[in-house]
Design an enzyme around this catalytic site. Structure first.
Site, PDB file in Angstrom:
ATOM      1  N   HIS A   3       0.795  -1.234   0.000  1.00  0.00           N
ATOM      2  CA  HIS A   3       0.000   0.000   0.000  1.00  0.00           C
ATOM      3  C   HIS A   3       0.834   1.294   0.000  1.00  0.00           C
ATOM      4  O   HIS A   3       0.608   2.168  -0.834  1.00  0.00           O
ATOM      5  CB  HIS A   3      -0.971   0.007   1.181  1.00  0.00           C
ATOM      6  CG  HIS A   3      -2.148  -0.892   0.961  1.00  0.00           C
ATOM      7  ND1 HIS A   3      -3.425  -0.419   0.770  1.00  0.00           N
ATOM      8  CD2 HIS A   3      -2.233  -2.234   0.871  1.00  0.00           C
ATOM      9  CE1 HIS A   3      -4.254  -1.438   0.584  1.00  0.00           C
ATOM     10  NE2 HIS A   3      -3.542  -2.539   0.650  1.00  0.00           N
TER      11      HIS A   3
ATOM     12  N   ASP B  18      -4.930   6.614   1.417  1.00  0.00           N
ATOM     13  CA  ASP B  18      -5.277   5.253   1.042  1.00  0.00           C
ATOM     14  C   ASP B  18      -6.754   5.053   1.402  1.00  0.00           C
ATOM     15  O   ASP B  18      -7.171   5.399   2.517  1.00  0.00           O
ATOM     16  CB  ASP B  18      -4.399   4.263   1.814  1.00  0.00           C
ATOM     17  CG  ASP B  18      -4.549   2.842   1.299  1.00  0.00           C
ATOM     18  OD1 ASP B  18      -5.672   2.299   1.348  1.00  0.00           O
ATOM     19  OD2 ASP B  18      -3.542   2.278   0.843  1.00  0.00           O
TER      20      ASP B  18
END
Ligand code: UDP
Length: 455
Positions: A20, A116
Site C-alpha cells: 500500500h 489510502d
C-alpha cells in the site's frame, strides 16, 4: 528551501502495510513532479518510511513518521493482522496530530488530503478542515464495486449465507457486472465473519467513498468500461489513473539473472510462477505443481522463498536446475520478466498488481486465488476478460495443473483467443498511459483537484 515558491500543502496518509505505501508514494511522486508549487507531507510509520525513502526524491515531498501503535516490546510479525488492528486503533488521532506538526513546519495549512482508501475515517478530518478528500483504492474496479454495493448485496443475498451451494450461486444483481459467483466476492462482503475489522473496514470505506472529492484506482478505464461507468455514477471524479507499472520505469535490478536465463528460452514457452509477497500454496500443492511442470516438460521460472524448497519432491530442484528445465529465485524483477518474449503463462495468486502487470505485458494467466480480492480478480480474468483459467477445483492437483498448462500453452483456438484478448488489453493499457490516453487525461483532472483548479 524553496518554500517561497510553494503555495499549497497536501497531506498524504498511507495505510502502512503490504504494498500500500509504495503505491501511494508512486502516485505522490508523480503528482509532486507535475505540481512543483505544491508541498506534499507524506505520513506513514517509521518502519515503512525507512524502506520507502531510500533514494533522494522530489524536494516537495516531506517525510513524516507516525507511531505504529504497537505496545512497547512487541515483536513483529505477531498474530495475523494484529499489527493492523494496533495501528488502526491510534491512526485517526496520530494522523491528526501529525497534520498539526506539518502545518507548523511548512508554514501552510493543509489544502487537500490524499489518502489510502482503507483510511475511510480521514474523510471526517477533511470535512473538519474543509478541504477535498481524495482516496486511492490500490486494487481493481471489480473489488471496489463490491465494497460500494455491500449493503445492496447483503440485503439481497444474506439469507443465502450458510445454505448449501451458496458459493456457486451466480448472481446478476451488482451494477456493472453481467454476473458474479457469490463465492468469489471478497471475504467480508457477505461470506466470512462480517463483524471482524476486515469486514467492517471495507464496508465503511465503501459507504464513505461515495462522498469523496475524487476516487482513484490503479487501473485503466478500457479494462472495465461498464464498472467505470457505474462507479462514475456513484462517486465524484472516479478516475482510472493506471497501470502504475506502465507509468514508472521498472527497476533494472536482476540480482538472480532471470533475464539472462529467459534469453535462452524459446518464445512463449516459459511458465513464470509467483504468488506475490505474502502467499504460498500449502506443501501438497507445491508438490502437485512441481510434478505437473515435470510431467508436461514446461520450462519454468519460479519466484519462491528458499525456506519452501524443502517441500519439493525429492530431487526436483536439483534435477530441473541441472537439466535446465527450471530456475528458482527468491525474488524476480516481475514486470521485466513478464515482458520477456520467452514467457508463455503466469501462474499467479491473482493479486491485483500481478494481474495488472500480466495484462500490461500481454501474458495469459493460470490463477490460484487465496483470499481478499484474489477470487474476484480470478473471476474477471477467466469469465469477463477471457485471458486465463482458474485452476480446476481451486487448488493445484497434478492432473488439474497439467491440464491448465496444456490449455494455456497449446496452440489451439481457445489458447489463441486468450492470447489475442490479453494482447488487445495490453494495447489498451499502453494507449491509456500514452499521449492523450484516458489515464493521462484522468491524471490531469486529479492535478486540477489537488491544485484547487477544479473542484
Ligand atoms: N513481485 C516481484 N517479484 C517477485 C514477487 C513479486 O516483483 O518475485 C512484485 C510484483 O511485481 C507485484 C507485487 O510484488 O507488483 C505483488 O503484488 P500483488 O498485488 O500481486 O500481490 P500481494 O503481494 O499484494 O499479495
Amino acid at each position: 528551501n524553496g518554500n517561497g515558491l510553494r503555495n499549497r500543502h497536501v497531506a498524504v496518509f498511507a495505510f502502512p502495510f503490504a504494498s500500500h505505501p509504495q503505491l501511494l508514494l508512486t502516485l505522490v511522486r508523480r503528482l509532486a513532479a507535475a505540481t512543483p508549487a505544491v508541498v506534499f507531507s507524506f505520513f506513514s510509520t517509521e518502519r515503512t518510511n525507512r524502506a520507502l525513502f531510500t533514494e533522494r526524491g522530489c524536494d516537495n515531498i516531506l517525510r513524516y513518521d507516525v507511531p505504529d501503535g504497537l505496545p512497547e516490546g512487541y515483536v513483529l510479525p505477531g498474530k495475523i493482522h494484529e499489527d493492523i488492528n494496533y495501528f488502526l486503533a491510534v491512526a485517526e488521532k496520530e494522523f491528526k496530530r501529525g497534520v498539526q506538526v506539518a502545518e507548523k513546519d511548512v508554514g501552510m495549512t493543509i489544502n487537500c488530503l490524499v489518502v489510502d482508501a482503507f483510511l475511510w475515517f480521514s474523510a471526517d478530518l477533511a470535512e473538519e478542515l474543509k478541504v477535498p478528500w481524495v482516496a486511492l483504492w490500490t486494487a481493481g474496479a471489480c473489488s471496489l464495486s463490491t465494497h460500494i454495493y455491500t449493503d445492496l448485496i447483503r440485503e439481497k443475498y444474506a439469507e443465502l449465507k450458510g445454505s448449501a451451494g451458496v458459493n456457486d450461486e451466480i448472481v446478476d444483481l451488482i451494477p456493472g457486472f453481467t454476473s458474479i459467483r457469490l463465492g468469489d466476492l471478497p471475504s467480508g462482503v457477505i461470506l466470512g465473519d462480517l463483524d471482524s475489522p476486515f469486514a467492517t473496514m471495507p464496508h465503511r470505506m465503501g459507504r464513505t467513498l461515495t462522498k469523496a472529492t475524487a476516487v482513484l484506482i490503479n487501473s485503466f478505464q478500457e479494462l472495465d468500461p461498464d464498472l467505470t461507468k457505474d462507479l462514475s455514477s456513484m462517486c465524484n471524479n472516479f478516475l482510472n489513473i493506471g497501470p502504475f507499472n506502465l507509468v514508472s520505469s521498472p527497476s533494472k535490478d536482476d540480482e538472480f539473472s532471470c533475464i539472462t536465463w529467459l534469453d535462452n528460452q524459446k518464445p512463449g514457452s516459459v511458465a513464470y510462477i509467483s504468488f506475490g509477497t505474502k502467499f504460498s500454496p500449502p506443501p501438497h500443492e507445491l508438490v502437485a505443481l512441481a510434478e505437473a511442470l515435470e510431467a508436461t516438460k514446461t520450462p519454468f521460472l519460479w519466484s519462491i522463498n528458499e525456506d519452501s524448497h524443502r517441500h519439493f519432491p525429492l530431487g526436483f530442484l536439483e534435477t530441473t536446475t541441472a537439466n535446465g528445465l527450471g530456475k528458482f529465485v527468491p525474488w524476480a524483477p516481475q514486470v521485466r520478466v513478464l515482458e520477456h518474449i520467452a514467457i508463455g503463462v503466469f501462474v499467479t495468486h491473482s493479486g491485483w498488481n500481478s494481474v495488472l502487470e500480466s495484462i500490461g505485458a500481454g501474458v495469459p494467466m493460470i490463477c490460484r486465488p487465496f483470499i481478499g480480492d484474489q477470487p474476484i480478480n480470478t473471476w474477471m480474468v477467466e469469465r469477463v476478460w477471457g485471458i486465463g483459467v482458474r485452476i480446476e477445483g481451486g487448488n493445484f492437483t497434478k492432473h488439474g495443473t497439467c491440464r491448465a498448462l496444456e490449455q494455456v500453452l497449446s496452440a489451439n483456438a481457445s489458447s489463441k483467443g486468450r492470447k489475442e484478448r490479453v494482447g488487445a488489453l495490453k494495447d489498451h493499457a499502453h494507449k491509456a498511459v500514452g499521449p492523450n490516453g484516458s489515464s493521462i487525461q484522468n491524471f490531469k483532472t486529479l492535478v486540477g483537484v489537488v491544485t484547487g483548479a477544479t473542484l
